[in-house]
Design an enzyme around this catalytic site. Sequence first.
Site, short mmCIF file in Angstrom:
data_model
loop_
_atom_site.label_atom_id
_atom_site.label_comp_id
_atom_site.label_asym_id
_atom_site.label_seq_id
_atom_site.Cartn_x
_atom_site.Cartn_y
_atom_site.Cartn_z
N CYS A 98 4.20 9.87 4.67
CA CYS A 98 3.97 8.81 3.46
C CYS A 98 5.42 7.95 3.19
CB CYS A 98 2.89 9.41 2.36
SG CYS A 98 3.11 8.13 1.58
N THR A 99 5.10 7.11 2.86
CA THR A 99 5.96 6.04 3.00
C THR A 99 6.97 5.93 1.50
OG1 THR A 99 4.59 4.35 2.69
CG2 THR A 99 5.83 4.36 5.08
N GLU A 100 5.79 6.54 1.04
CA GLU A 100 6.56 7.32 -0.88
C GLU A 100 7.01 8.44 -0.41
OE1 GLU A 100 3.15 4.35 -1.28
OE2 GLU A 100 3.16 6.19 0.06
N GLN B 279 -10.68 2.78 0.12
CA GLN B 279 -10.50 5.01 0.14
C GLN B 279 -12.00 5.94 0.06
OE1 GLN B 279 -6.11 5.53 -0.05
NE2 GLN B 279 -5.55 4.37 1.31
N THR C 221 2.60 1.88 5.64
CA THR C 221 1.84 2.97 5.44
C THR C 221 1.35 3.82 6.21
OG1 THR C 221 -0.73 3.02 4.34
CG2 THR C 221 -0.18 0.99 5.36
N ASN C 222 1.42 4.90 6.21
CA ASN C 222 0.91 5.49 7.44
C ASN C 222 -0.22 5.97 6.99
OD1 ASN C 222 3.38 7.94 8.75
ND2 ASN C 222 4.13 6.48 6.96
N THR C 223 -1.07 6.24 6.13
CA THR C 223 -2.42 6.01 5.72
C THR C 223 -3.29 5.16 6.82
OG1 THR C 223 -2.08 7.39 3.87
CG2 THR C 223 -4.61 6.74 4.71
N MET D 1 0.64 -1.61 -0.13
CA MET D 1 0.49 0.13 0.20
C MET D 1 0.95 1.21 0.04
SD MET D 1 -2.44 -2.09 2.69
CE MET D 1 -1.97 -2.37 3.50
#
Length: 230
Positions: free
Chosen positions: A196-198, A52, A83-85, A10
């Site tokens: 956000c991990t990205e 989401q 994932t942060n979200t 994710m």
Amino acid sequence: MKTIGVLGGMSWESSLEWYRLANERVRDRLGGHRSARILLDSLDFADIETLQARDDWDAAGHLLAGRALALENAGAELLVLCTNTMHLVAEQIQDAVSIPFLHIVDVTAEAIRPSGVRTVGLLGTAFTMERPFYAERMAAHGIRTIVPDEEERRVVHDVIYDELVHGVVRPESRQRYQRIMAALVDRGAEGIILGCTEIELLISEGDATVPVYPTTSLHVDAALAAALGD
């Protein structure tokens, strides 16, 4: 070494980075052919993104809780969510398992506190920046969170979903993020959370005039400390 259960996918771009960092750091620390003991459940991000968009967080939490329990049943001894979200549904995940769950906000706050920084700018998806779950948990650690203005939040979110989750890294997007981070500093941010991990695919320490807190890297370090009994 304990086995780390990883809820990933994710997106898979950031999960790949999480996996790479974990194995590199175990190798560097323990030497030889050592690598991290990881059970990875890589979800189909399209399923999560659909939930989401529908604002169906209960269904998303139910899905992730089920996969977390599957990891525990497969032998995971501690659990991380890459994932942060989706930490928006962390409570449902924690309630589903009996193994420790390393919450990415707690990990990040614990890295920030020793520096004396008490106001941070937060970059992430619109869900992370606009929903209260992140800022409230940071506040419980005594850290105030500010976010970009509405138009800047749209830019940050769109770069994540239209570019970074697809592995696209554009210099012009880095420049836009740099301007947004500078605006946060002007408003009083003493540090910037890459929430956000990205985002760590795009932004690094040298892109801001204040300390940058890379949540993916911090999360990996905390998971390895727990797995290795530090």
